[in-house]
Design a protein around this motif. Structure first.
Motif, PDB file in Angstrom:
ATOM      1  N   SER A 103       1.225  -1.144  -0.360  1.00 29.23           N
ATOM      2  CA  SER A 103       0.225   0.105  -0.256  1.00 29.23           C
ATOM      3  C   SER A 103       1.314   1.546   0.232  1.00 29.23           C
ATOM      4  CB  SER A 103      -1.033   0.110   1.016  1.00 29.23           C
ATOM      5  OG  SER A 103      -2.061   1.072   1.679  1.00 29.23           O
ATOM      6  N   LEU A 122      -2.773   0.469  -4.804  1.00 30.71           N
ATOM      7  CA  LEU A 122      -2.422  -1.099  -3.961  1.00 30.71           C
ATOM      8  C   LEU A 122      -1.469  -2.055  -5.229  1.00 30.71           C
ATOM      9  CD1 LEU A 122      -6.155  -1.035  -2.119  1.00 30.71           C
ATOM     10  CD2 LEU A 122      -3.985  -0.374  -0.777  1.00 30.71           C
ATOM     11  N   GLN A 160     -10.136  -0.589  -1.336  1.00 34.83           N
ATOM     12  CA  GLN A 160      -9.169  -1.679  -0.354  1.00 34.83           C
ATOM     13  C   GLN A 160     -10.386  -3.198  -0.325  1.00 34.83           C
ATOM     14  OE1 GLN A 160      -9.217   0.971   3.053  1.00 34.83           O
ATOM     15  NE2 GLN A 160      -6.622   0.470   2.977  1.00 34.83           N
TER      16      GLN A 160
END
Length: 179
Positions: A103, A122, A160
């Motif tokens: 990340s 990501l 996410q």
């Protein structure tokens, strides 16, 4: 979270769980043969899955940092910061390697504008031991953008969750892809 599906990638050689409403970028523009690119319909979030030449790195941490730094270079990023690196073990028992995830944040100028966009990155890395290949998945998540494509805090959390589902579910079905 949006409805998901198991998507066949690279002609079915790889599968992964993705939102059903993704736009296949190859329907809009040319995409290199070593990439699968998807766009979210309601933001500027994108997913890129790439088959790349294996980098010469001492360990997984160095390898994923190399790919993150390469992305920052390709994006002409003013800054690039790694926030976390975590290994997600493959517990399914198939031959797909465990995912090394990263990340980070990059600050980039888009389309020669003076203001900078802030893009959360990501990244997942699968090092194919039997072949000279690194399989890299990247979610680019603009959180501050000059256009209207940036996501808010809820959008970031959704991205996410989609990333986690993608990297945990990614399965290499046919290693012949890496011939």
């Amino acid at each position: 979270m949006a409805t998901t599906t198991t998507r066949e990638l690279f002609g079915g050689a790889i599968t992964a769980t993705t939102p059903t409403n993704l736009i296949d970028a190859s329907d809009l523009r040319q995409v290199p043969d070593n990439q699968e690119v998807f766009l979210f319909p309601d933001s500027s979030v994108s997913i890129i899955l790439e088959v790349l030449q294996r980098v010469d790195a001492q360990d997984n941490d160095s390898a994923i940092r190399f790919h993150f730094d390469s992305l920052a270079h390709d994006n002409s990023a003013d800054s690039a910061t790694v926030e976390a690196i975590v290994v997600l073990p493959n517990t399914r028992g198939d031959k797909t390697p465990s995912a090394v995830t990263l990340s980070g944040v990059q600050t980039v100028a888009k389309f020669n504008k003076s203001d900078r966009d802030q893009v959360r990155v990501l990244m997942g890395l699968y090092r194919i031991q039997e072949k000279p290949v690194d399989l890299v998945v990247t979610f680019n998540v603009p959180v501050r953008a000059q256009d209207k494509g940036a996501v808010d805090e809820d959008g970031w959390k959704q991205a996410q969750a989609h990333f986690e589902a993608f990297v945990r579910s990614l399965r290499i079905v046919d290693f012949g892809l890496f011939a």
